[in-house]
Design a protein around this motif. Sequence first.
Motif, PDB file in Angstrom:
ATOM      1  N   ILE A  12      13.302 -19.377  40.595  1.00  0.00           N
ATOM      2  CA  ILE A  12      11.912 -19.545  39.708  1.00  0.00           C
ATOM      3  C   ILE A  12      12.524 -18.711  38.260  1.00  0.00           C
ATOM      4  N   GLY A  13      12.786 -19.770  37.283  1.00  0.00           N
ATOM      5  CA  GLY A  13      12.951 -19.229  36.287  1.00  0.00           C
ATOM      6  C   GLY A  13      14.813 -19.769  35.934  1.00  0.00           C
ATOM      7  N   GLY A  14      14.809 -20.520  34.694  1.00  0.00           N
ATOM      8  CA  GLY A  14      16.141 -20.857  34.070  1.00  0.00           C
ATOM      9  C   GLY A  14      16.837 -20.097  33.291  1.00  0.00           C
ATOM     10  N   ASP A  36      11.556 -24.369  36.953  1.00  0.00           N
ATOM     11  CA  ASP A  36      11.098 -23.668  35.576  1.00  0.00           C
ATOM     12  C   ASP A  36      10.112 -24.605  34.869  1.00  0.00           C
ATOM     13  N   ARG A  37       9.241 -24.020  34.150  1.00  0.00           N
ATOM     14  CA  ARG A  37       8.113 -25.099  33.365  1.00  0.00           C
ATOM     15  C   ARG A  37       8.622 -25.539  32.143  1.00  0.00           C
ATOM     16  N   CYS A  38       9.966 -25.112  31.780  1.00  0.00           N
ATOM     17  CA  CYS A  38      10.817 -25.863  30.698  1.00  0.00           C
ATOM     18  C   CYS A  38      11.843 -26.601  31.277  1.00  0.00           C
ATOM     19  N   HIS A  41      17.598 -24.305  29.297  1.00  0.00           N
ATOM     20  CA  HIS A  41      18.026 -22.854  29.174  1.00  0.00           C
ATOM     21  C   HIS A  41      17.871 -22.536  27.711  1.00  0.00           C
ATOM     22  N   GLU A  80       5.348 -25.484  36.959  1.00  0.00           N
ATOM     23  CA  GLU A  80       5.080 -24.083  36.800  1.00  0.00           C
ATOM     24  C   GLU A  80       4.416 -23.510  38.230  1.00  0.00           C
ATOM     25  N   SER A 108      11.458 -15.048  36.408  1.00  0.00           N
ATOM     26  CA  SER A 108      10.538 -15.708  35.437  1.00  0.00           C
ATOM     27  C   SER A 108      10.199 -14.906  34.034  1.00  0.00           C
ATOM     28  N   THR A 129       9.680 -18.145  23.260  1.00  0.00           N
ATOM     29  CA  THR A 129      10.088 -19.328  23.430  1.00  0.00           C
ATOM     30  C   THR A 129      10.098 -20.158  22.317  1.00  0.00           C
TER      31      THR A 129
END
Length: 427
Positions: A12-14, A36-38, A41, A80, A108, A129
């Motif tokens: 979870i999380g890039g 990832d929600r985006c 990277h 997400e 995250s 972000t």
Amino acid sequence: MISNQLPHIVVIGGGFAGLWATRALAASPVRITLVDRCNHHLFQPLLYQVATAGLSSPDIAAPLRHILRKQSNVEVRLAEVGDIDATAKRISLDDGSHLDFDYLLLASGATHAYFGHDEWARHAPGLKTLDDALQLRRHLLLAFERAEAEPDPVKRAAWLNFAIVGGGPTGVELAGTLAEIARHTLVNEFRNINPSDARVRLIEAGPRVLASFPEDLSEKARRQLEKLGVEVSTGAAVTDIDDSGYRLGDEFIAARTVVWAAGVAASPLAKSLGVPLDRAGRVLVQADLSVPGYPRIFVAGDLASVQQDGKPVPGVAPAAKQMGRHVANAIRARLDNRSAPTFRYKDYGNLATIGRMAAIVHFGKLKLSGLLAWWFWLAAHVFFLIGFRNRLVVLLNWAWAYWSYQRGARIILGSDADNQQRSTRQE
């Protein structure tokens, strides 16, 4: 297709920790789902340069699918995460689906911390972000436009009053760059205002800026900031912020631009694990970065609370990368029925840029400041960017900015309605 018979690792999380762990498992007999929600990277150390129009978004970001296109054991999922069931080994996604895992890496990251004053968020945006950076860029550039059109000298002064709250690397970099924009980039571009009249103030509640550096380097950084035209205020905390300004101690200062760089809070996903957290909401992990009671769940990056030799491991990119690689090694050890190694952070030094030809570097006994430190900072950041294109474009942009004082990304995008919607979502 990746075989469903292989152990399933969900990352979870890039960011730095998640991506470095994923890439370190490229040759392992596992299947990985990176969530990832985006879709990109982000090289976060240069995020402030997007906010201050020095670089464009694609210069410091790259699509995760492109980065991992040759790694056949990875599937990227744009979603997400809503909840983590550690016992059932299942995560729930915002689209109503779920993922079961054999191993989990939670990386995250962190968000803004307003120390109990979340209502300040709409008046003092933070910078975490690309969305934050683009909104902040819009606000900074619009401040000069509003001042140009404002006939009232008092109101005009408020538009030209900029405050950055927090004297860490992000705050220092923002303040120095904003002073350079006002005094060099915007010269001769306005008719009713002199942009160099802008007041840029850096506010640090502690006794000195860049407190993670030795005291002598911190003092040199302060002098370099003041030489650039930044007012440095230390030893007093901001006590209130609204849309008309901020209060420093008992003094109210009218300012239409306040930027928050004073603190971070852990991702709320940490709470769903149901394990002990520190005061910042980070997970108190074991020596191998696993979660107490859940040897197949790991936490890395800004979300992990790690102590080493009596000191906390800093929330910086090199530490996150090392944690990511360590988690990959720990998972391989678990798969081979071996004991996972203890995480040890290797400190490769600390560096921060203050502005044009001004920076500080601390590496062991080596201490640099000024022009030499600035060149060192430039080389390090170009080297650690992902992708040849990003390195080339950033280098060219910096070379152009150095010789011309111009910033090529000074385009105002979005609308006030967009900003209002974003503020509402944050609340």
